[in-house]
Write an enzyme that holds these catalytic residues in place. Structure first.
Site, PDB file in Angstrom:
ATOM      1  N   GLY A  34      54.122  32.238  26.030  1.00  0.00           N
ATOM      2  CA  GLY A  34      53.426  31.095  26.623  1.00  0.00           C
ATOM      3  C   GLY A  34      53.250  29.991  25.592  1.00  0.00           C
ATOM      4  O   GLY A  34      53.650  30.139  24.424  1.00  0.00           O
ATOM      5  N   THR A  36      50.487  28.836  24.209  1.00  0.00           N
ATOM      6  CA  THR A  36      49.556  29.168  23.118  1.00  0.00           C
ATOM      7  C   THR A  36      50.213  30.173  22.173  1.00  0.00           C
ATOM      8  O   THR A  36      50.116  30.046  20.939  1.00  0.00           O
ATOM      9  CB  THR A  36      48.227  29.722  23.690  1.00  0.00           C
ATOM     10  OG1 THR A  36      47.864  28.963  24.853  1.00  0.00           O
ATOM     11  CG2 THR A  36      47.108  29.631  22.669  1.00  0.00           C
ATOM     12  N   ASP A  86      48.221  37.252  22.336  1.00  0.00           N
ATOM     13  CA  ASP A  86      48.797  36.606  23.522  1.00  0.00           C
ATOM     14  C   ASP A  86      47.758  35.723  24.206  1.00  0.00           C
ATOM     15  O   ASP A  86      46.547  35.878  23.989  1.00  0.00           O
ATOM     16  CB  ASP A  86      49.284  37.691  24.505  1.00  0.00           C
ATOM     17  CG  ASP A  86      50.310  37.172  25.503  1.00  0.00           C
ATOM     18  OD1 ASP A  86      50.592  35.966  25.515  1.00  0.00           O
ATOM     19  OD2 ASP A  86      50.838  37.995  26.273  1.00  0.00           O
ATOM     20  N   GLY A  87      48.231  34.815  25.019  1.00  0.00           N
ATOM     21  CA  GLY A  87      47.353  33.947  25.800  1.00  0.00           C
ATOM     22  C   GLY A  87      46.949  34.613  27.107  1.00  0.00           C
ATOM     23  O   GLY A  87      47.217  35.794  27.331  1.00  0.00           O
ATOM     24  N   ASP A  89      45.943  33.440  31.520  1.00  0.00           N
ATOM     25  CA  ASP A  89      45.748  32.388  32.522  1.00  0.00           C
ATOM     26  C   ASP A  89      44.290  32.299  32.930  1.00  0.00           C
ATOM     27  O   ASP A  89      43.779  31.220  33.218  1.00  0.00           O
ATOM     28  CB  ASP A  89      46.649  32.662  33.729  1.00  0.00           C
ATOM     29  CG  ASP A  89      48.113  32.644  33.312  1.00  0.00           C
ATOM     30  OD1 ASP A  89      48.543  31.608  32.777  1.00  0.00           O
ATOM     31  OD2 ASP A  89      48.792  33.661  33.464  1.00  0.00           O
ATOM     32  N   LYS A  99      47.241  37.449  33.793  1.00  0.00           N
ATOM     33  CA  LYS A  99      48.349  36.967  32.979  1.00  0.00           C
ATOM     34  C   LYS A  99      49.617  36.937  33.828  1.00  0.00           C
ATOM     35  O   LYS A  99      49.669  37.500  34.897  1.00  0.00           O
ATOM     36  CB  LYS A  99      48.551  37.895  31.774  1.00  0.00           C
ATOM     37  CG  LYS A  99      47.413  37.797  30.772  1.00  0.00           C
ATOM     38  CD  LYS A  99      47.642  38.617  29.507  1.00  0.00           C
ATOM     39  CE  LYS A  99      48.998  38.500  28.903  1.00  0.00           C
ATOM     40  NZ  LYS A  99      49.441  37.119  28.623  1.00  0.00           N
ATOM     41  N   GLY A 102      53.669  32.772  32.847  1.00  0.00           N
ATOM     42  CA  GLY A 102      55.012  32.561  32.289  1.00  0.00           C
ATOM     43  C   GLY A 102      56.007  33.607  32.772  1.00  0.00           C
ATOM     44  O   GLY A 102      57.175  33.592  32.366  1.00  0.00           O
ATOM     45  N   GLU A 108      54.650  42.066  28.494  1.00  0.00           N
ATOM     46  CA  GLU A 108      53.365  41.849  27.795  1.00  0.00           C
ATOM     47  C   GLU A 108      52.503  43.106  27.879  1.00  0.00           C
ATOM     48  O   GLU A 108      51.906  43.537  26.889  1.00  0.00           O
ATOM     49  CB  GLU A 108      52.626  40.665  28.422  1.00  0.00           C
ATOM     50  CG  GLU A 108      53.323  39.336  28.154  1.00  0.00           C
ATOM     51  CD  GLU A 108      52.737  38.148  28.910  1.00  0.00           C
ATOM     52  OE1 GLU A 108      53.041  37.028  28.499  1.00  0.00           O
ATOM     53  OE2 GLU A 108      52.003  38.340  29.883  1.00  0.00           O
TER      54      GLU A 108
END
Ligand code: 5RP
Length: 223
Positions: A34, A36, A86-87, A89, A99, A102, A108
Protein backbone atom coordinates in the site's frame (compact mmCIF):
# COMPACT_ATOMS: atom_id res chain seq x y z
CA UNK A 1 -1.19 21.36 9.14
CA UNK A 2 0.45 18.14 7.95
CA UNK A 3 -0.88 16.60 4.74
CA UNK A 4 -2.07 13.00 4.66
CA UNK A 5 1.12 12.10 2.82
CA UNK A 6 3.24 13.69 5.58
CA UNK A 7 1.25 11.79 8.20
CA UNK A 8 1.83 8.52 6.38
CA UNK A 9 5.53 9.35 6.27
CA UNK A 10 5.51 9.96 10.01
CA UNK A 11 3.92 6.55 10.64
CA UNK A 12 6.41 4.84 8.33
CA UNK A 13 9.32 6.56 10.11
CA UNK A 14 7.97 5.41 13.48
CA UNK A 15 7.97 1.80 12.26
CA UNK A 16 11.57 2.17 11.10
CA UNK A 17 12.51 2.78 14.73
CA UNK A 18 11.25 -0.75 15.44
CA UNK A 19 13.49 -2.05 12.65
CA UNK A 20 16.40 -0.23 14.29
CA UNK A 21 15.72 -2.15 17.52
CA UNK A 22 15.64 -5.61 15.91
CA UNK A 23 18.12 -5.19 13.02
CA UNK A 24 20.79 -7.85 12.63
CA UNK A 25 22.45 -9.88 9.87
CA UNK A 26 19.97 -12.79 10.19
CA UNK A 27 16.86 -10.74 10.80
CA UNK A 28 14.06 -10.87 8.23
CA UNK A 29 11.47 -8.10 8.11
CA UNK A 30 7.92 -8.74 6.89
CA UNK A 31 6.66 -6.01 4.58
CA UNK A 32 3.10 -5.06 3.71
CA UNK A 33 1.46 -3.42 0.73
CA UNK A 34 0.00 0.00 0.00
CA UNK A 35 0.97 3.65 -0.09
CA UNK A 36 2.01 3.75 3.59
CA UNK A 37 3.93 0.49 3.25
CA UNK A 38 5.67 2.00 0.19
CA UNK A 39 7.05 4.80 2.38
CA UNK A 40 8.21 2.20 4.90
CA UNK A 41 9.96 0.29 2.09
CA UNK A 42 11.74 3.45 0.93
CA UNK A 43 13.01 4.04 4.46
CA UNK A 44 13.99 0.39 4.86
CA UNK A 45 16.51 0.91 2.05
CA UNK A 46 18.93 2.40 4.56
CA UNK A 47 19.05 -0.97 6.36
CA UNK A 48 20.56 -2.70 3.32
CA UNK A 49 23.43 -4.84 4.62
CA UNK A 50 22.16 -4.54 8.21
CA UNK A 51 19.27 -7.00 7.92
CA UNK A 52 19.18 -10.49 6.44
CA UNK A 53 16.35 -9.65 4.06
CA UNK A 54 12.64 -9.17 3.70
CA UNK A 55 9.49 -11.09 2.86
CA UNK A 56 6.94 -9.17 0.79
CA UNK A 57 3.16 -9.48 0.87
CA UNK A 58 2.71 -8.67 -2.82
CA UNK A 59 4.51 -8.63 -6.15
CA UNK A 60 4.24 -4.84 -6.02
CA UNK A 61 6.09 -4.56 -2.70
CA UNK A 62 8.61 -7.22 -3.76
CA UNK A 63 9.49 -5.14 -6.83
CA UNK A 64 9.87 -1.97 -4.76
CA UNK A 65 12.07 -3.74 -2.20
CA UNK A 66 14.23 -5.26 -4.93
CA UNK A 67 14.47 -1.84 -6.58
CA UNK A 68 16.18 -0.59 -3.43
CA UNK A 69 18.59 -3.53 -3.54
CA UNK A 70 16.94 -5.24 -0.56
CA UNK A 71 16.88 -9.02 -0.60
CA UNK A 72 13.37 -10.47 -0.98
CA UNK A 73 13.01 -14.01 0.33
CA UNK A 74 10.43 -16.71 -0.30
CA UNK A 75 8.31 -17.13 2.83
CA UNK A 76 8.91 -20.87 2.62
CA UNK A 77 12.56 -20.22 3.46
CA UNK A 78 11.76 -18.15 6.55
CA UNK A 79 10.70 -19.62 9.89
CA UNK A 80 10.18 -16.41 11.83
CA UNK A 81 10.33 -12.64 11.62
CA UNK A 82 10.37 -10.25 14.58
CA UNK A 83 8.01 -7.78 12.92
CA UNK A 84 5.60 -7.41 10.03
CA UNK A 85 4.83 -3.80 9.08
CA UNK A 86 1.75 -2.88 7.08
CA UNK A 87 -1.00 -0.29 6.68
CA UNK A 88 -4.74 -0.72 7.14
CA UNK A 89 -7.95 0.60 5.65
CA UNK A 90 -9.63 0.75 9.05
CA UNK A 91 -8.49 -0.09 12.56
CA UNK A 92 -10.42 -0.03 15.83
CA UNK A 93 -9.37 0.34 19.46
CA UNK A 94 -9.07 -3.47 19.78
CA UNK A 95 -6.49 -3.36 16.95
CA UNK A 96 -8.86 -5.26 14.69
CA UNK A 97 -8.49 -4.13 11.10
CA UNK A 98 -10.03 -4.12 7.67
CA UNK A 99 -7.34 -4.62 5.04
CA UNK A 100 -7.21 -5.42 1.37
CA UNK A 101 -7.85 -2.04 -0.23
CA UNK A 102 -4.80 -2.86 -2.36
CA UNK A 103 -6.00 -6.41 -2.94
CA UNK A 104 -3.05 -8.06 -1.20
CA UNK A 105 -5.00 -9.33 1.82
CA UNK A 106 -4.24 -13.04 1.43
CA UNK A 107 -0.49 -12.71 1.26
CA UNK A 108 -0.61 -10.04 3.97
CA UNK A 109 -2.41 -12.44 6.31
CA UNK A 110 0.00 -15.25 5.50
CA UNK A 111 3.20 -13.21 5.98
CA UNK A 112 1.82 -11.59 9.14
CA UNK A 113 1.08 -15.05 10.58
CA UNK A 114 4.77 -15.91 10.51
CA UNK A 115 5.85 -12.70 12.26
CA UNK A 116 6.05 -12.26 16.01
CA UNK A 117 4.47 -8.80 15.95
CA UNK A 118 2.18 -7.01 13.49
CA UNK A 119 2.93 -3.29 13.46
CA UNK A 120 0.17 -1.31 11.81
CA UNK A 121 1.11 2.07 10.35
CA UNK A 122 -1.54 4.56 9.34
CA UNK A 123 -2.70 8.09 9.71
CA UNK A 124 -5.26 8.63 12.44
CA UNK A 125 -8.14 8.91 9.96
CA UNK A 126 -8.06 5.10 9.74
CA UNK A 127 -9.06 4.75 13.39
CA UNK A 128 -12.80 3.97 13.64
CA UNK A 129 -15.24 3.03 16.34
CA UNK A 130 -16.99 0.32 14.31
CA UNK A 131 -15.41 -1.49 11.38
CA UNK A 132 -17.29 -1.64 8.11
CA UNK A 133 -17.63 1.82 6.63
CA UNK A 134 -14.75 0.87 4.36
CA UNK A 135 -16.09 -1.93 2.12
CA UNK A 136 -14.80 -5.27 3.36
CA UNK A 137 -12.61 -6.93 0.70
CA UNK A 138 -12.87 -10.68 0.19
CA UNK A 139 -10.53 -12.65 -2.03
CA UNK A 140 -12.71 -15.23 -3.76
CA UNK A 141 -12.14 -18.14 -6.16
CA UNK A 142 -13.71 -16.92 -9.45
CA UNK A 143 -16.30 -19.74 -9.73
CA UNK A 144 -17.67 -18.82 -6.29
CA UNK A 145 -18.35 -15.16 -7.17
CA UNK A 146 -22.14 -15.47 -7.19
CA UNK A 147 -22.51 -17.97 -4.33
CA UNK A 148 -20.31 -15.87 -2.05
CA UNK A 149 -22.11 -12.69 -3.15
CA UNK A 150 -25.47 -14.22 -2.23
CA UNK A 151 -24.14 -15.31 1.17
CA UNK A 152 -22.83 -11.82 1.91
CA UNK A 153 -26.12 -10.25 0.81
CA UNK A 154 -27.92 -12.58 3.24
CA UNK A 155 -25.56 -11.32 5.95
CA UNK A 156 -26.68 -7.75 5.25
CA UNK A 157 -23.89 -6.58 2.95
CA UNK A 158 -23.78 -5.27 -0.60
CA UNK A 159 -21.03 -7.12 -2.45
CA UNK A 160 -19.50 -5.62 -5.54
CA UNK A 161 -16.94 -7.15 -7.86
CA UNK A 162 -13.71 -5.12 -8.00
CA UNK A 163 -13.67 -4.39 -11.71
CA UNK A 164 -10.69 -5.51 -13.78
CA UNK A 165 -8.71 -6.64 -10.75
CA UNK A 166 -7.06 -10.04 -10.34
CA UNK A 167 -5.03 -10.79 -7.22
CA UNK A 168 -1.43 -12.03 -7.21
CA UNK A 169 -2.99 -15.46 -6.60
CA UNK A 170 -5.25 -15.32 -9.68
CA UNK A 171 -8.51 -14.67 -7.83
CA UNK A 172 -11.16 -11.94 -7.77
CA UNK A 173 -12.02 -9.43 -5.04
CA UNK A 174 -15.52 -8.72 -3.79
CA UNK A 175 -15.82 -5.43 -1.88
CA UNK A 176 -18.71 -5.67 0.57
CA UNK A 177 -20.27 -2.40 1.73
CA UNK A 178 -23.10 -1.72 4.15
CA UNK A 179 -21.68 -3.73 7.03
CA UNK A 180 -21.39 -2.53 10.62
CA UNK A 181 -19.13 -5.14 12.13
CA UNK A 182 -19.65 -5.27 15.87
CA UNK A 183 -18.24 -8.78 16.38
CA UNK A 184 -15.18 -8.69 14.13
CA UNK A 185 -13.75 -12.02 15.28
CA UNK A 186 -17.05 -13.85 14.87
CA UNK A 187 -17.72 -12.26 11.48
CA UNK A 188 -14.23 -13.09 10.24
CA UNK A 189 -14.67 -16.75 11.24
CA UNK A 190 -18.10 -16.87 9.61
CA UNK A 191 -16.94 -15.41 6.30
CA UNK A 192 -13.72 -17.45 6.28
CA UNK A 193 -15.91 -20.54 6.37
CA UNK A 194 -17.88 -19.74 3.21
CA UNK A 195 -16.83 -22.12 0.43
CA UNK A 196 -14.88 -20.16 -2.17
CA UNK A 197 -13.65 -17.43 0.16
CA UNK A 198 -9.86 -17.52 0.15
CA UNK A 199 -9.40 -14.69 2.63
CA UNK A 200 -11.63 -12.25 4.44
CA UNK A 201 -10.16 -8.75 4.79
CA UNK A 202 -10.94 -8.70 8.50
CA UNK A 203 -7.77 -9.06 10.58
CA UNK A 204 -9.37 -9.63 13.97
CA UNK A 205 -8.71 -13.27 14.91
CA UNK A 206 -5.11 -12.13 14.59
CA UNK A 207 -5.09 -8.33 14.70
CA UNK A 208 -2.26 -5.85 15.04
CA UNK A 209 0.00 -5.97 18.09
CA UNK A 210 0.95 -2.31 17.86
CA UNK A 211 -0.65 0.54 15.92
CA UNK A 212 1.39 3.64 15.12
CA UNK A 213 -1.18 6.25 14.15
CA UNK A 214 0.13 9.55 12.87
CA UNK A 215 -1.70 12.64 14.14
CA UNK A 216 -1.14 16.37 13.78
CA UNK A 217 0.49 16.16 17.23
CA UNK A 218 2.80 13.23 16.62
CA UNK A 219 2.46 9.46 16.82
CA UNK A 220 -0.35 7.95 18.84
CA UNK A 221 0.60 4.41 19.82
CA UNK A 222 -1.99 1.74 20.59
CA UNK A 223 -0.90 -1.60 22.05
C1 5RP B 1 -3.43 -3.53 0.88
C2 5RP B 1 -3.76 -3.08 2.26
C3 5RP B 1 -3.25 -1.74 2.68
O1 5RP B 1 -2.50 -1.90 3.83
C4 5RP B 1 -4.40 -0.82 2.93
O2 5RP B 1 -5.19 -0.78 1.76
C5 5RP B 1 -3.93 0.57 3.32
O3 5RP B 1 -3.30 1.16 2.24
P1 5RP B 1 -2.72 2.64 2.28
O4 5RP B 1 -1.51 2.61 3.13
O5 5RP B 1 -2.42 2.93 0.82
O6 5RP B 1 -3.81 3.53 2.80
O7 5RP B 1 -4.41 -3.75 3.02
O8 5RP B 1 -4.04 -4.74 0.55
Amino acid sequence: MLSQQELKQQAADAALEFVEQVAGPDVIIGVGTGSTADLFIDGLARFKGRIGGTVASSERSAARLAGHGLKVLDLNDVATMPIYVDGADEIDANLHMIKGGGGALTREKIVASVAERFICIADESKLVQTLGKFPLPLEVIPMARESVSRALTALGGQPRLRDGFITDNGNIILDVSGLAITDARGFEALVNNLPGVVTCGLFALAGADVALLATQNGIRRLD
